[in-house]
Design a protein around this motif. Structure first.
Motif, mmCIF file in Angstrom:
data_model
loop_
_atom_site.group_PDB
_atom_site.id
_atom_site.type_symbol
_atom_site.label_atom_id
_atom_site.label_comp_id
_atom_site.label_asym_id
_atom_site.label_seq_id
_atom_site.Cartn_x
_atom_site.Cartn_y
_atom_site.Cartn_z
ATOM 1 N N SER A 84 -79.859 -15.942 -12.040
ATOM 2 C CA SER A 84 -80.800 -16.290 -10.974
ATOM 3 C C SER A 84 -81.359 -15.038 -10.313
ATOM 4 C CB SER A 84 -80.096 -17.166 -9.926
ATOM 5 O OG SER A 84 -79.002 -16.453 -9.359
ATOM 6 N N LYS A 85 -80.550 -13.963 -10.235
ATOM 7 C CA LYS A 85 -81.040 -12.715 -9.657
ATOM 8 C C LYS A 85 -82.078 -12.076 -10.562
ATOM 9 C CE LYS A 85 -79.473 -8.289 -7.840
ATOM 10 N NZ LYS A 85 -78.305 -7.400 -7.616
ATOM 11 N N GLY A 86 -81.856 -12.087 -11.874
ATOM 12 C CA GLY A 86 -82.829 -11.542 -12.811
ATOM 13 C C GLY A 86 -84.111 -12.337 -12.827
ATOM 14 N N ALA A 87 -83.989 -13.619 -12.665
ATOM 15 C CA ALA A 87 -85.195 -14.447 -12.636
ATOM 16 C C ALA A 87 -85.992 -14.213 -11.379
ATOM 17 C CB ALA A 87 -84.815 -15.925 -12.750
ATOM 18 N N GLY A 88 -85.306 -13.784 -10.271
ATOM 19 C CA GLY A 88 -86.014 -13.541 -9.027
ATOM 20 C C GLY A 88 -86.858 -12.281 -9.065
ATOM 21 N N ASP A 89 -86.533 -11.318 -9.969
ATOM 22 C CA ASP A 89 -87.325 -10.102 -10.064
ATOM 23 C C ASP A 89 -88.720 -10.375 -10.566
ATOM 24 O OD1 ASP A 89 -85.099 -8.855 -9.183
ATOM 25 O OD2 ASP A 89 -84.418 -8.190 -11.166
ATOM 26 N N ASP A 90 -88.863 -11.404 -11.345
ATOM 27 C CA ASP A 90 -90.167 -11.718 -11.907
ATOM 28 C C ASP A 90 -91.020 -12.544 -10.961
ATOM 29 O OD1 ASP A 90 -89.299 -10.405 -14.100
ATOM 30 O OD2 ASP A 90 -88.629 -12.213 -15.156
ATOM 31 N N VAL A 91 -90.477 -12.849 -9.779
ATOM 32 C CA VAL A 91 -91.255 -13.656 -8.854
ATOM 33 C C VAL A 91 -92.418 -12.854 -8.287
ATOM 34 C CG1 VAL A 91 -91.145 -14.899 -6.661
ATOM 35 C CG2 VAL A 91 -89.266 -15.091 -8.305
ATOM 36 N N LEU A 92 -92.191 -11.524 -8.065
ATOM 37 C CA LEU A 92 -93.240 -10.671 -7.508
ATOM 38 C C LEU A 92 -94.288 -10.362 -8.567
ATOM 39 C CD1 LEU A 92 -94.350 -8.913 -5.220
ATOM 40 C CD2 LEU A 92 -92.895 -7.036 -6.053
ATOM 41 N N ASN A 93 -95.541 -10.628 -8.240
ATOM 42 C CA ASN A 93 -96.659 -10.305 -9.124
ATOM 43 C C ASN A 93 -97.100 -8.871 -8.823
ATOM 44 O OD1 ASN A 93 -98.975 -10.186 -10.668
ATOM 45 N ND2 ASN A 93 -99.612 -12.291 -10.157
ATOM 46 N N VAL A 94 -96.676 -7.914 -9.681
ATOM 47 C CA VAL A 94 -96.922 -6.492 -9.429
ATOM 48 C C VAL A 94 -98.414 -6.189 -9.446
ATOM 49 C CG1 VAL A 94 -96.415 -4.145 -10.203
ATOM 50 C CG2 VAL A 94 -94.683 -5.946 -10.424
ATOM 51 N N ARG A 95 -99.108 -6.735 -10.399
ATOM 52 C CA ARG A 95 -100.538 -6.455 -10.521
ATOM 53 C C ARG A 95 -101.305 -6.948 -9.296
ATOM 54 N NH1 ARG A 95 -103.271 -8.443 -15.939
ATOM 55 N NH2 ARG A 95 -101.776 -6.886 -16.698
ATOM 56 N N LYS A 96 -100.931 -8.117 -8.815
ATOM 57 C CA LYS A 96 -101.604 -8.651 -7.642
ATOM 58 C C LYS A 96 -101.299 -7.813 -6.408
ATOM 59 C CE LYS A 96 -102.247 -12.987 -5.113
ATOM 60 N NZ LYS A 96 -101.844 -14.418 -5.038
ATOM 61 N N ALA A 97 -100.049 -7.309 -6.316
ATOM 62 C CA ALA A 97 -99.677 -6.485 -5.176
ATOM 63 C C ALA A 97 -100.440 -5.158 -5.178
ATOM 64 C CB ALA A 97 -98.170 -6.230 -5.192
ATOM 65 N N ILE A 98 -100.594 -4.516 -6.353
ATOM 66 C CA ILE A 98 -101.346 -3.251 -6.444
ATOM 67 C C ILE A 98 -102.806 -3.476 -6.088
ATOM 68 C CG2 ILE A 98 -102.142 -1.485 -8.065
ATOM 69 C CD1 ILE A 98 -99.468 -1.766 -9.500
ATOM 70 N N ARG A 99 -103.351 -4.580 -6.566
ATOM 71 C CA ARG A 99 -104.749 -4.866 -6.269
ATOM 72 C C ARG A 99 -104.963 -5.106 -4.778
ATOM 73 N NH1 ARG A 99 -105.315 -8.245 -9.891
ATOM 74 N NH2 ARG A 99 -105.018 -10.174 -8.704
ATOM 75 N N ASN A 100 -103.963 -5.707 -4.138
ATOM 76 C CA ASN A 100 -104.073 -5.957 -2.711
ATOM 77 C C ASN A 100 -103.969 -4.667 -1.912
ATOM 78 O OD1 ASN A 100 -104.240 -7.281 -0.289
ATOM 79 N ND2 ASN A 100 -102.112 -7.991 -0.291
#
Length: 311
Positions: free
Chosen positions: A268-284
């Motif tokens: 469940s911890k490993g699955a939570g790392d993929d929750v953040l959308n890195v590309r969307k965060a950089i674009r923001n």
């Protein structure tokens, strides 16, 4: 010129249209079937099986065709058609015989009292109209009191007494009573066999479920007369003294459960790392410029800081 020998030799090539056997063939033209009850000739059967079967089938078909030509015909666009009679062969049923319905409450009472069933006529004679009218249904005799223009009212009747409504209510109550009795007969018929105990268990289970469906789990509910006390689920405690093997199995079960919980937590911890959308965060953060532009801007700020430090 004598041609008798030629005709005889020619006729010998064909078999007779009249089939003669020791046991006559049973021909059922209704089903278009032929039953041959003649015992099998063992010598002919073993010597040449194919020829024996063809000869037997030929005799049956010949007898069936001869029987069809003896039936009455009727004309049709496709030619004359033979009118097949009703079948004579008794075939077995495809499904078992239906079970006899258990007698109703009235039928049991009538049998005990010796009352004979009497079929009531659908039409009755109306003396006023001088004609036959329906006993029930539209313009039925059972609605006579509702449709008459004058009614007899008792002296102690209420002021708002409506004789038409009273007659209609009495008729509808009789209809409702008959329907209720019909449903009761159907229920008794369904529970006449072995389903009675199953139905009783279902009713007890439903009653027990409704008793504990309140907020107090049925503690303060009113008890019914003759109602049985519900049995709760008894807690089972393990013995204080157990064997070494049982204690070992219990410890291994606890360890395996802890191991499985830890693996589940890691997943469940490993699955939570993929929750953040890195590309969307950089674009923001870069205000739509992208990661490359953000890196260039960071390098430019670093270079300015170094030059300022040298001064």
């Amino acid at each position: 010129m004598d041609v008798s020998n030629i005709l005889a030799s020619h006729a010998a090539k064909f078999q007779s249209v009249t089939v003669e056997k020791e046991t006559p063939l049973d021909v059922d033209t209704g089903f278009l079937t032929v039953t041959d009850l003649t015992p099998i000739d063992e010598d002919s059967y073993k010597s040449n099986l194919e020829e024996y079967l063809q000869s037997t089938a030929r005799d049956g078909i010949q007898a069936l065709v001869a029987a069809l030509y003896g039936l009455p015909t009727q004309p049709s666009p496709d030619g004359p058609l033979a009118q097949l009679p009703a079948p004579t062969t008794q075939l077995p049923r495809a499904k078992p015989l239906p079970k006899l319905k258990p007698p109703t409450k009235w039928e049991r009472f009538a049998a005990a009292k010796g009352i004979q069933k009497r079929v009531r006529e659908k039409k009755v004679w109306d003396e006023e109209r001088q004609e036959w009218v329906n006993r029930w249904g539209k313009d039925g005799k059972n609605k006579e009191k509702e449709e008459q223009w004058i009614h007899e009212v008792k002296a102690n009747a209420a002021v708002d007494h409506d004789p038409v409504k009273a007659a209609r209510d009495a008729r509808t109550s009789r209809v409702a009573k008959n329907e209720r009795q019909r449903l009761q007969n159907n229920a008794r018929a369904q529970t006449a066999g072995g389903d009675r105990e199953d139905r009783k268990k279902d009713i007890e289970k439903t009653l027990a479920t409704t008793r504990i469906s309140t907020a107090s789990m049925g503690k303060f509910d009113k008890k019914l007369e003759g109602e049985k006390k519900l049995r709760g689920v008894k807690r089972k405690f393990e013995a204080a003294e157990t064997s070494v093997e049982q204690e070992k199995q219990a410890s291994l079960a606890v360890l395996s459960k802890l191991d499985s919980d830890a693996k589940r937590a890691r997943k469940s911890k490993g699955a939570g790392d993929d929750v953040l959308n890195v590309r969307k965060a950089i674009r923001n953060v870069s205000k739509g410029k992208g990661g490359v532009a953000l890196a260039r801007e960071a390098n430019r700020k670093g270079a300015k800081g170094k030059r300022g430090g040298k001064r």
